[in-house]
Design an enzyme around this catalytic site. Structure first.
Site, PDB file in Angstrom:
ATOM      1  N   ILE A 119      -0.870   1.385 -11.388  1.00 18.54           N
ATOM      2  CA  ILE A 119      -1.631   0.978 -10.201  1.00 18.54           C
ATOM      3  C   ILE A 119      -1.095   1.881  -9.093  1.00 18.54           C
ATOM      4  CG2 ILE A 119      -2.152  -0.827  -8.534  1.00 18.54           C
ATOM      5  CD1 ILE A 119      -1.834  -2.882 -10.767  1.00 18.54           C
ATOM      6  N   PRO A 120      -1.887   2.857  -8.664  1.00 21.48           N
ATOM      7  CA  PRO A 120      -1.363   3.976  -7.864  1.00 21.48           C
ATOM      8  C   PRO A 120      -1.118   3.679  -6.379  1.00 21.48           C
ATOM      9  CG  PRO A 120      -3.697   4.265  -8.207  1.00 21.48           C
ATOM     10  CD  PRO A 120      -3.308   3.036  -8.985  1.00 21.48           C
ATOM     11  N   CYS A 121      -0.147   2.817  -6.108  1.00 21.67           N
ATOM     12  CA  CYS A 121       0.195   2.523  -4.718  1.00 21.67           C
ATOM     13  C   CYS A 121       0.792   3.745  -4.018  1.00 21.67           C
ATOM     14  CB  CYS A 121       1.130   1.326  -4.636  1.00 21.67           C
ATOM     15  SG  CYS A 121       2.671   1.506  -5.528  1.00 21.67           S
ATOM     16  N   HIS A 122       1.219   4.732  -4.782  1.00 18.79           N
ATOM     17  CA  HIS A 122       1.758   5.960  -4.184  1.00 18.79           C
ATOM     18  C   HIS A 122       0.684   6.741  -3.443  1.00 18.79           C
ATOM     19  CE1 HIS A 122       0.408   7.160  -8.248  1.00 18.79           C
ATOM     20  NE2 HIS A 122       0.120   8.336  -7.687  1.00 18.79           N
TER      21      HIS A 122
END
Length: 159
Positions: A119-122
């Site tokens: 889950i690409p919170c970056h």
């Protein structure tokens, strides 16, 4: 049944937790966990992480079950829709959820994302394109964003 194991990535270990055949957590660690699990899901996770870190995968296709409030889950669903090699700002996420005043709540939910990388919170940045807030450390956030930029197939074909 809960399974836990580690994946060795170029930016440290990713400790993975599986509950009921779904990924519930992925977090960065300096030390690995026991890798005794031999589930087929573990093999899929390793394969897709290998492909991602090799620059050959842009989107994960894995069963996820992050635990959190409904609001947090709504934020995490929005995170999954941020395209590879793209970023968005906390304010834009708040607006997409219907209320720009929820910017702090969006930041809080982003910081509690239990499934790092997948889950690409970056891909969420602060105002003025500043790299702020990443549980894995800003150096990892920078690395992930640069990695995705480097492996963007559209940009690769332009050179």
């Amino acid at each position: 049944m809960i399974e836990v194991f580690s994946y060795h990535s170029p930016i440290g270990y990713l400790n993975v937790e599986i509950k009921d055949n779904h990924i519930s957590k992925v977090s960065f660690s300096e030390t690995p966990l026991n890798n005794d699990s031999d589930s087929s899901l573990k093999e899929r996770i390793f394969l897709q992480l290998d492909e991602y870190f090799d620059g050959d995968r842009q989107q994960f296709e894995l069963p996820l079950a992050p635990e959190g409030t409904e609001f947090q889950k709504n934020v995490w669903e929005k995170l999954e829709k941020i395209p590879y090699d793209s970023t968005t700002m906390y304010l834009d996420l708040a607006i997409s959820l219907g209320d720009k005043k929820k910017i702090r709540a969006v930041g809080g939910a982003n910081s509690k994302n239990p499934i790092a990388v997948i889950i690409p919170c970056h891909r969420v940045i602060g105002a003025n394109n500043k790299l702020i807030g990443y549980a894995g450390g800003l150096w990892r956030k920078k690395w992930l964003l640069e990695h995705e930029l480097k492996h963007n197939p559209i940009k690769r074909t332009l050179f």
